[in-house]
Scaffold this active site. Structure first.
Site, PDB file in Angstrom:
ATOM      1  N   ASP A 150      12.316 -25.061 -24.565  1.00 28.82           N
ATOM      2  CA  ASP A 150      11.241 -24.284 -24.006  1.00 28.82           C
ATOM      3  C   ASP A 150      10.208 -24.923 -23.733  1.00 28.82           C
ATOM      4  OD1 ASP A 150      10.207 -21.948 -23.285  1.00 28.82           O
ATOM      5  OD2 ASP A 150      10.010 -21.300 -25.336  1.00 28.82           O
TER       6      ASP A 150
ATOM      7  N   ASN B  36      17.962 -14.860 -18.409  1.00 27.52           N
ATOM      8  CA  ASN B  36      17.346 -15.554 -17.315  1.00 27.52           C
ATOM      9  C   ASN B  36      17.526 -15.203 -15.879  1.00 27.52           C
ATOM     10  OD1 ASN B  36      17.498 -18.788 -19.194  1.00 27.52           O
ATOM     11  ND2 ASN B  36      15.873 -17.330 -18.960  1.00 27.52           N
TER      12      ASN B  36
ATOM     13  N   SER C 236      15.624 -15.594 -29.595  1.00 30.60           N
ATOM     14  CA  SER C 236      15.788 -15.436 -28.109  1.00 30.60           C
ATOM     15  C   SER C 236      17.244 -15.308 -27.729  1.00 30.60           C
ATOM     16  CB  SER C 236      15.250 -16.360 -27.208  1.00 30.60           C
ATOM     17  OG  SER C 236      13.787 -16.378 -27.232  1.00 30.60           O
TER      18      SER C 236
END
Length: 254
Positions: A34, A82, A210
């Site tokens: 990230d 995403n 996540s």
């Protein structure tokens, strides 16, 4: 070369249950990579520059993992969420994936590394999906360490797919509901036949999973660092592994 062929310098690994004495290195490390966008923004660069720098961090980290004797590295490259990003960014990420395979696959194969994909990479454009399939096939018989790449992966979807499979077996009469065990569920996950997850690292200061390896993280150690992914390097990985080595893993016992 990304990873060394030699495994002679590996420290003693934990047993098949993923345990091991305090100070033993992790067998399986997963990383939520990230911070590419923030890295680029801080430098007033386009997000693509951050993703390119992130790809270089992948190379550094894999080399470092080999030196530390880590048996399996799992990278969260593209989540099922995403797809909400702009089409151009998805195209850029897909292009970087293809470029990485073109430039690194021969060295990955020469280093006796097996490539495994979790998630559904066939959702990407056909050429990229074919390249991934070819890379997996080329390295399938390798017996060294394992590089796992999560592409179009979401842990909740992974668990739902496993439950559907077991549900079909129950409906067919080949499995009793009482026979559903944690081991049976684990065998239906994308990570079946991989070492148990020992250490999960997330960069950039965020402290959440996540939708990544939700089942597998049950007894993994978590390590969060403020370092943005493009700045992650051998020293950063060594620091995470050193932290892991100091922890006492009791698995619910005393």
């Amino acid at each position: 070369m990304i990873l060394s062929r030699s495994r002679a310098s590996r420290k003693p690994a934990p047993d098949a249950a993923g345990e091991g004495g305090q100070g033993a290195p992790p067998r399986h490390v997963a990383i939520i990579m990230d911070g590419n966008g923030r890295w680029a923004k801080a430098r007033r660069l386009p997000r693509l520059a951050g993703h390119r720098a992130g790809a270089e961090a992948v190379r550094r980290t894999l080399r470092a993992a080999a030196k530390l004797g880590i048996e399996c590295v799992t990278l969260y490259a593209f989540s099922s969420e995403n797809w909400k990003r702009p089409e151009q960014e998805i195209a850029d990420l897909t292009g970087l994936m293809k470029q990485f395979l073109r430039s690194e696959l021969d060295e990955i194969h020469a280093a006796n590394i097996r490539l495994k994909i979790i998630g559904d990479h066939h959702a990407f454009e056909p050429e990229a999906a074919r390249m991934v399939d070819a890379a997996v096939e080329k390295t399938a018989e390798n017996t060294g360490s394992t590089l796992v790449v999560a592409l179009n992966y979401g842990a909740q979807d992974e668990l739902a797919r496993a439950m559907r499979t077991l549900g079909e077996r129950i409906r067919a009469g080949t499995l009793e509901p009482a026979g559903v065990t944690p081991a049976l569920i684990a065998a239906e996950l994308d990570t079946a036949n991989l070492p148990p997850l020992d250490l999960l690292i997330r960069t950039s200061g965020e402290q959440r999973l996540s939708n990544f390896l939700l089942w597998q993280v049950a007894y993994a150690e978590l390590y969060f660092t403020e370092t943005l992914w493009p700045d992650f390097d051998e020293a950063a990985l060594a620091q995470a592994v050193a932290s892991f080595g100091k922890r006492e893993r009791r698995y619910g016992g005393l």
